[in-house]
Write an enzyme that holds these catalytic residues in place. Structure first.
Site, PDB file in Angstrom:
ATOM      1  N   GLU A 112       0.959   3.870   1.837  1.00  0.00           N
ATOM      2  CA  GLU A 112       1.450   4.260   3.157  1.00  0.00           C
ATOM      3  C   GLU A 112       2.636   3.401   3.588  1.00  0.00           C
ATOM      4  O   GLU A 112       3.643   3.918   4.083  1.00  0.00           O
ATOM      5  CB  GLU A 112       0.344   4.120   4.221  1.00  0.00           C
ATOM      6  N   CYS A 153      -2.332  -0.416   7.433  1.00  0.00           N
ATOM      7  CA  CYS A 153      -1.558   0.820   7.332  1.00  0.00           C
ATOM      8  C   CYS A 153      -1.600   1.606   8.630  1.00  0.00           C
ATOM      9  O   CYS A 153      -0.596   2.195   9.042  1.00  0.00           O
ATOM     10  CB  CYS A 153      -2.057   1.651   6.157  1.00  0.00           C
ATOM     11  N   HIS A 165       0.854  -1.186   0.000  1.00  0.00           N
ATOM     12  CA  HIS A 165       0.000   0.000   0.000  1.00  0.00           C
ATOM     13  C   HIS A 165       0.891   1.238   0.000  1.00  0.00           C
ATOM     14  O   HIS A 165       2.038   1.198   0.461  1.00  0.00           O
ATOM     15  CB  HIS A 165      -0.897   0.019   1.228  1.00  0.00           C
ATOM     16  N   CYS A 169      -6.182   1.887   5.949  1.00  0.00           N
ATOM     17  CA  CYS A 169      -6.797   0.638   6.385  1.00  0.00           C
ATOM     18  C   CYS A 169      -6.159   0.209   7.711  1.00  0.00           C
ATOM     19  O   CYS A 169      -5.228   0.847   8.206  1.00  0.00           O
ATOM     20  CB  CYS A 169      -6.604  -0.443   5.315  1.00  0.00           C
TER      21      CYS A 169
END
Length: 151
Positions: free
Chosen positions: A57, A88, A55, A85
């Site tokens: 992040e 993260c 992801h 999420c």
């Protein structure tokens, strides 16, 4: 369109999201800032890396930690185009990010102000200051267009 200009880190995060979209990834971008300097930027790349943890992040946090030579990102800010999420949010807590800025809320998959609300649990190792909504219109429109094209 917002009547106020966005802070430069959010503009850069949106630029990263567009780069991800061009690569066929879900358009989410993230930027890490320390002492006013951008030290890392990334976009979603799970398809490219064949890695469900890639992801924006997580990739930005990894790059910032590498650059600083420290797994703790004390004093750093994370600017991201979508509410993080649970995975993260956990990475943000472990990295000790001081401030989190995110553009669009994610009622379905977000875990900061929706869903798991990771930072509100007493088990959370760290709780950053959280600011949401800057760039929400641009980030939301990009995500809606991306998913509409795939339905």
């Amino acid at each position: 369109m917002s009547r106020w200009p966005l802070p430069e880190p959010m503009n850069l995060a949106l630029e990263q999201a567009r780069m991800g979209e061009s690569a066929g990834e879900v358009p989410i971008g993230a930027v890490v800032v320390k002492d006013g300097e951008v030290i890392a930027a990334a976009h979603n790349a799970p398809r490219r890396h064949h890695d469900p943890t890639a992801h924006a992040e997580v990739l930005a946090i990894r790059a910032a930690a590498e650059r600083l030579g420290n797994e703790r990102l004390d004093g750093c800010e994370l600017w991201v185009t979508l509410e993080p999420c649970a995975m993260c949010a956990g990475a943000i807590a472990h990295a000790r990010i001081a401030r989190l800025y995110y553009a669009a809320a994610d009622p379905k998959g977000g875990a900061v102000e929706h869903g798991a609300r990771v930072f509100e649990h007493e088990q959370s190792l760290h709780k950053p200051e959280v600011y949401s909504g800057m760039g929400e219109e641009a980030a939301g429109a990009m995500l809606r267009a991306f998913f509409a094209a795939r339905r």
